[in-house]
Design an enzyme around this catalytic site. Structure first.
Site, mmCIF file in Angstrom:
data_model
loop_
_atom_site.group_PDB
_atom_site.id
_atom_site.type_symbol
_atom_site.label_atom_id
_atom_site.label_comp_id
_atom_site.label_asym_id
_atom_site.label_seq_id
_atom_site.Cartn_x
_atom_site.Cartn_y
_atom_site.Cartn_z
ATOM 1 N N CYS A 210 0.854 -1.181 0.000
ATOM 2 C CA CYS A 210 0.000 0.000 0.000
ATOM 3 C C CYS A 210 0.888 1.228 0.000
ATOM 4 O O CYS A 210 2.097 1.125 0.224
ATOM 5 C CB CYS A 210 -0.922 0.022 1.220
ATOM 6 S SG CYS A 210 -2.342 1.122 0.952
ATOM 7 N N CYS B 97 -4.037 5.914 0.586
ATOM 8 C CA CYS B 97 -3.523 4.667 0.022
ATOM 9 C C CYS B 97 -3.157 4.798 -1.456
ATOM 10 O O CYS B 97 -2.646 3.850 -2.060
ATOM 11 C CB CYS B 97 -4.546 3.549 0.210
ATOM 12 S SG CYS B 97 -4.986 3.263 1.939
ATOM 13 N N LYS C 238 -12.393 -5.131 2.057
ATOM 14 C CA LYS C 238 -11.842 -4.331 3.148
ATOM 15 C C LYS C 238 -12.776 -3.146 3.367
ATOM 16 O O LYS C 238 -12.978 -2.325 2.473
ATOM 17 C CB LYS C 238 -10.441 -3.862 2.775
ATOM 18 C CG LYS C 238 -9.802 -2.999 3.828
ATOM 19 C CD LYS C 238 -8.384 -2.626 3.442
ATOM 20 C CE LYS C 238 -7.764 -1.733 4.492
ATOM 21 N NZ LYS C 238 -6.426 -1.295 4.106
ATOM 22 N N CYS D 204 -0.121 4.101 1.851
ATOM 23 C CA CYS D 204 -0.479 5.026 2.944
ATOM 24 C C CYS D 204 0.596 5.174 4.015
ATOM 25 O O CYS D 204 0.674 6.216 4.664
ATOM 26 C CB CYS D 204 -1.816 4.654 3.565
ATOM 27 S SG CYS D 204 -1.906 2.992 4.234
ATOM 28 N N ARG E 145 -3.320 2.843 12.613
ATOM 29 C CA ARG E 145 -2.876 4.121 12.034
ATOM 30 C C ARG E 145 -1.929 4.843 12.979
ATOM 31 O O ARG E 145 -1.054 5.568 12.544
ATOM 32 C CB ARG E 145 -4.086 4.963 11.641
ATOM 33 C CG ARG E 145 -4.791 4.284 10.464
ATOM 34 C CD ARG E 145 -6.003 5.020 9.971
ATOM 35 N NE ARG E 145 -6.725 4.180 8.995
ATOM 36 C CZ ARG E 145 -7.938 4.422 8.554
ATOM 37 N NH1 ARG E 145 -8.585 5.493 8.990
ATOM 38 N NH2 ARG E 145 -8.503 3.619 7.687
ATOM 39 N N ARG F 21 -11.117 7.232 4.090
ATOM 40 C CA ARG F 21 -10.870 6.236 3.051
ATOM 41 C C ARG F 21 -12.157 5.700 2.410
ATOM 42 O O ARG F 21 -12.156 4.677 1.757
ATOM 43 C CB ARG F 21 -10.090 5.057 3.626
ATOM 44 C CG ARG F 21 -8.770 5.426 4.298
ATOM 45 C CD ARG F 21 -7.769 4.301 4.171
ATOM 46 N NE ARG F 21 -6.703 4.316 5.151
ATOM 47 C CZ ARG F 21 -5.710 5.218 5.197
ATOM 48 N NH1 ARG F 21 -5.670 6.205 4.324
ATOM 49 N NH2 ARG F 21 -4.772 5.121 6.126
ATOM 50 N N LYS G 73 -11.798 -8.168 5.918
ATOM 51 C CA LYS G 73 -11.163 -7.337 6.941
ATOM 52 C C LYS G 73 -12.041 -6.149 7.282
ATOM 53 O O LYS G 73 -12.492 -5.492 6.351
ATOM 54 C CB LYS G 73 -9.817 -6.858 6.386
ATOM 55 C CG LYS G 73 -9.060 -5.935 7.280
ATOM 56 C CD LYS G 73 -7.886 -5.343 6.545
ATOM 57 C CE LYS G 73 -7.275 -4.275 7.433
ATOM 58 N NZ LYS G 73 -6.356 -3.457 6.732
ATOM 59 N N SER H 295 -6.308 -4.289 14.246
ATOM 60 C CA SER H 295 -5.745 -3.629 15.426
ATOM 61 C C SER H 295 -6.795 -3.267 16.469
ATOM 62 O O SER H 295 -6.584 -3.468 17.665
ATOM 63 C CB SER H 295 -4.993 -2.373 14.984
ATOM 64 O OG SER H 295 -5.852 -1.514 14.236
ATOM 65 N N GLU I 186 -16.651 -7.496 -5.206
ATOM 66 C CA GLU I 186 -15.230 -7.107 -5.174
ATOM 67 C C GLU I 186 -14.335 -8.344 -5.153
ATOM 68 O O GLU I 186 -13.294 -8.396 -5.806
ATOM 69 C CB GLU I 186 -14.936 -6.277 -3.912
ATOM 70 C CG GLU I 186 -15.570 -4.902 -3.889
ATOM 71 C CD GLU I 186 -14.612 -3.819 -4.387
ATOM 72 O OE1 GLU I 186 -13.555 -4.178 -4.934
ATOM 73 O OE2 GLU I 186 -14.954 -2.628 -4.229
HETATM 74 C C1 PBG Z 1 -2.980 -0.123 4.863
HETATM 75 C C2 PBG Z 1 -3.524 -1.048 5.904
HETATM 76 C C3 PBG Z 1 -4.336 -0.747 7.008
HETATM 77 C C4 PBG Z 1 -4.487 -1.939 7.712
HETATM 78 C C5 PBG Z 1 -3.812 -2.922 7.002
HETATM 79 N N1 PBG Z 1 -3.228 -2.351 5.889
HETATM 80 C C6 PBG Z 1 -4.870 0.536 7.466
HETATM 81 C C7 PBG Z 1 -5.925 1.237 6.715
HETATM 82 O O1 PBG Z 1 -6.414 0.797 5.677
HETATM 83 O O2 PBG Z 1 -6.269 2.327 7.173
HETATM 84 C C8 PBG Z 1 -5.235 -2.093 8.995
HETATM 85 C C9 PBG Z 1 -4.741 -3.189 9.867
HETATM 86 C C10 PBG Z 1 -5.192 -3.116 11.285
HETATM 87 O O3 PBG Z 1 -6.008 -2.254 11.675
HETATM 88 O O4 PBG Z 1 -4.710 -3.957 12.053
HETATM 89 N N2 PBG Z 1 -3.839 0.116 3.810
HETATM 90 ZN ZN ZN Z 2 -3.298 1.967 2.718
#
Ligand code: PBG
Ligand code: ZN
Length: 323
Positions: A120, A130, A195, A122, A205, A217, A248, A274, A233
């Site tokens: 990614c 991203c 996602k 970001c 983040r 996002r 996710k 997370s 998707e």
């Molecule tokens: C990057 C990414 C993110 C996560 C995984 N890859 C953050 C987002 O999309 O903001 C989140 C993982 C987590 O919260 O543990 N695109």
């Molecule tokens: Zn990202």
């Protein structure tokens, strides 16, 4: 008078009987530990919103990976957290970028561990989005070559699996073409296909310093109420060449996972993100929940819903317990 369900329930008071008729099991072999790599040396820096998780410099990351492999966890999902960020996310495809160096170190010091590269922009962009941005809008098509380039450089650094998490349309196809064209036709893609634009990414983040500087996002991640769209998707990503699909976050989207299990025959991953980790940890620390049982129930629930592999910040800890 005796009822069949009651008979079974009584029998299950015995551990052996419970085991005999259990429908689902959690195995170490299906767990993936996410890790954050930072610049510097000798660093093992706690992540405030994720007690028990750390940002590692490459040297310490290599040690951690050895431990993770020794626990019987087969794979890690790697995120690079660079010092330098810019508009193009230059660090994402730098040959000596933080994630590239971390992958090389894993291959060298823990060669049996599978390294999954999160792809990614970001973590690398100064605006925290991203994709590439113009007038505060994310440019889908212009971002694709950047992602393909990042994926290729991570494959070159030693990544075993490429996992694009950006949610740009067409990125799986672009990454597949880039890999195929440069000698990585056998590197599989695990697509973050479904996602959702989720509050549960909050602690990540903080960990990756990747909160968007403006907006959110929602223009590229999915709207939480939409299950049919998520399946669409996923189907599109398969058509573009994804080998494995991910849902996710996990907990709030188990119906999407279950539906995907019925619809597709490829390996399915679920990411216990997370915020899910933070929530369980916080309640357990307060003594409001029996942490061990709550974590087990959430992991087994993800499994029961249909996941083949589970990406979880609890992976290392659980592998030790499952031993
Ligand atoms: C990057 C990414 C993110 C996560 C995984 N890859 C953050 C987002 O999309 O903001 C989140 C993982 C987590 O919260 O543990 N695109
Ligand atoms: Zn990202």
């Amino acid at each position: 008078m005796s009822f069949p369900v009651t008979r079974l329930r009584r029998l299950r008071r015995s551990g052996a009987m419970r085991g005999l008729v259990r429908e689902t099991a959690l195995r170490r072999e299906e767990l993936v530990q996410p890790l954050f790599a930072v610049e510097g040396a000798g660093i093992r820096e706690p992540i405030a919103a994720m007690p028990g998780q750390f940002r590692f410099s490459v040297d310490r990351l290599a040690e951690e990976c050895k431990e993770i492999a020794d626990c019987g966890v087969p794979a890690v999902l790697l995120f690079g957290v660079p010092n330098h960020k810019d508009a193009r996310g230059s660090g994402a495809d730098a040959a000596d970028g933080i994630a590239q160096r971390a992958h090389a170190a894993i291959k060298k010091h823990a060669p049996n561990l599978l390294a999954i590269a999160d792809v990614c922009l970001c973590e690398y962009t100064d605006h925290g989005h991203c994709g590439l941005v113009e007038n505060e809008r994310v440019l889908n098509d212009e971002t694709l070559p950047r992602l393909a380039s990042a994926a290729l450089s991570l494959a070159r650094a030693g990544a075993d699996i490429i996992a694009p998490s950006d949610m740009m349309d067409g990125r799986v196809g672009a990454i597949r073409a880039g890999l195929d064209g440069h000698g990585f036709a056998e590197t599989p893609i695990l697509s973050y296909a479904a996602k959702f634009a989720s509050a549960w990414f909050g602690p990540f983040r903080e960990a990756a310093g990747s909160a968007p500087a403006f907006g959110d996002r929602r223009s590229y991640q999915m709207d939480p109420p939409n299950r049919r769209e998520a399946l669409r998707e996923m189907r599109l990503d398969l058509e573009e060449g994804a080998d494995m699909l991910m849902v996710k976050p996990a907990l709030a989207y188990l119906d999407v996972l279950a539906e995907a299990r019925r619809s597709f025959d490829v390996p399915l991953a679920a990411y216990q993100v997370s915020g899910e980790y933070a929530m369980l940890r916080a309640a357990a620390a307060q003594g409001w929940l029996d942490g061990e049982r709550a974590v087990w129930e959430s992991l087994i629930g993800i499994k029961r819903a249909g996941a083949d592999l589970i990406i979880s910040y609890f992976a290392k800890e659980w592998a030790q317990k499952l031993r």
